[in-house]
Design an enzyme around this catalytic site. Sequence first.
Site, short mmCIF file in Angstrom:
data_model
loop_
_atom_site.label_atom_id
_atom_site.label_comp_id
_atom_site.label_asym_id
_atom_site.label_seq_id
_atom_site.Cartn_x
_atom_site.Cartn_y
_atom_site.Cartn_z
N HIS A 7 0.85 -1.21 0.00
CA HIS A 7 0.00 0.00 0.00
C HIS A 7 0.87 1.25 0.00
O HIS A 7 1.79 1.37 0.83
CB HIS A 7 -0.90 0.02 1.23
N ASP A 9 0.08 4.40 0.87
CA ASP A 9 -0.02 5.25 2.07
C ASP A 9 0.63 4.59 3.29
O ASP A 9 1.07 5.28 4.20
CB ASP A 9 -1.48 5.64 2.36
N GLY A 164 -9.97 -2.16 3.26
CA GLY A 164 -10.71 -1.58 4.39
C GLY A 164 -11.08 -2.64 5.41
O GLY A 164 -10.54 -3.75 5.39
N GLU A 194 -8.73 -12.09 5.85
CA GLU A 194 -7.74 -11.45 6.72
C GLU A 194 -8.39 -11.21 8.09
O GLU A 194 -8.00 -11.82 9.07
CB GLU A 194 -7.29 -10.11 6.10
ZN LIG Z 1 -3.43 -4.86 2.26
#
Ligand SMILES: [Zn+2]
Length: 336
Positions: A7, A9, A164, A194
């Site tokens: 990712h 960010d 998210g 996850e």
């Molecule tokens: Zn991820």
Amino acid sequence: MIDLHLHLDGSIDPGDMPRLAELSEAALPQVGEEELRSLLSVEPDCRNLGEYLEKFQLPLRVLQTGESMEFAVYRLLERLDGQGLCHAEIRFAPQLHLEKGMTQEEAVSAAASGLRRGIRDFRLSAGLILCCMRGERGRAENMETVAVAERFLGRGVCALDLAGNEAAYPTDRFSDVFHRAMEREIPLVIHAGEAAGADSVRTALELGAVRIGHGIHAASDEGVMEILRDRGIFLELCYSSNLQTRAVGSPEEYPLERFLGRGIRATVNTDNMTVSGTSLKREYLLLQERFGLGVEALKGLAINAADAAFVTEGQRTALKGRIEREFPQWLRAGGR
Ligand SMILES: [Zn+2]
């Protein structure tokens, strides 16, 4: 030497934060670089994915203009090249970069321009994965992300994702978004299994995902593992991140061997270099220590990543050649 689950960010170098803040006209906490690093990284006592995701607020604040997006992607490629990576797929959610008036299209266009410049200047290939977001609002925003992904597909963008809080917002709530993406023939990767169970992975597969982000809870369901193996679906494993978010209770419970024993093709990834405080080499070394994998087995995981990458067949052959030649040396060399 390939990171497929990374990712933007969550992988900002603390040293780049002041410049990014300037480019985004945002204020940073008045602290030194080391303190900034701890603000950007997860604490050892992180309890769940929700807490982990709080670490993204600060980096997102400084990624709100085209200039900052361009710079951030370019600098990330520079770091990855310095770490010896030969390919990376960098993901972000365009809808999280609109606070200063950018459109999703502008955010992606800027990131794609940083990507092009990085590929030109450094010795690695790369693509962008656009994340749709799980959340209360956002159907229109997610549909816009699909549209932007279609526009930039093959021009920097290689796939679409759903990210998210999986525990709070189940995958099946987003089926319409992914039906649209399937119609447009955009490759799908979905974060699943996850923070939720094997059913979430099953749903992601029904929605057409060709790779699963994490997917670790698939290990609790033989049926789902069978589908993963039979369809040749790749898992993007992120070991450190999964321990930090308590997706698995302890290193011993990490199902890597179960997946490999079932013939499921796993890949090794960082998820977030800064939030998780890791690097790709560190992830390989941790798996080596924990599971006693030899260099050939680890190289096999890197080859899986080459097979899973969204690249042309010519590029794939070249990536595999480089892994065959350089992987053992890369793993042994100092520096993470
Ligand atoms: Zn991820």
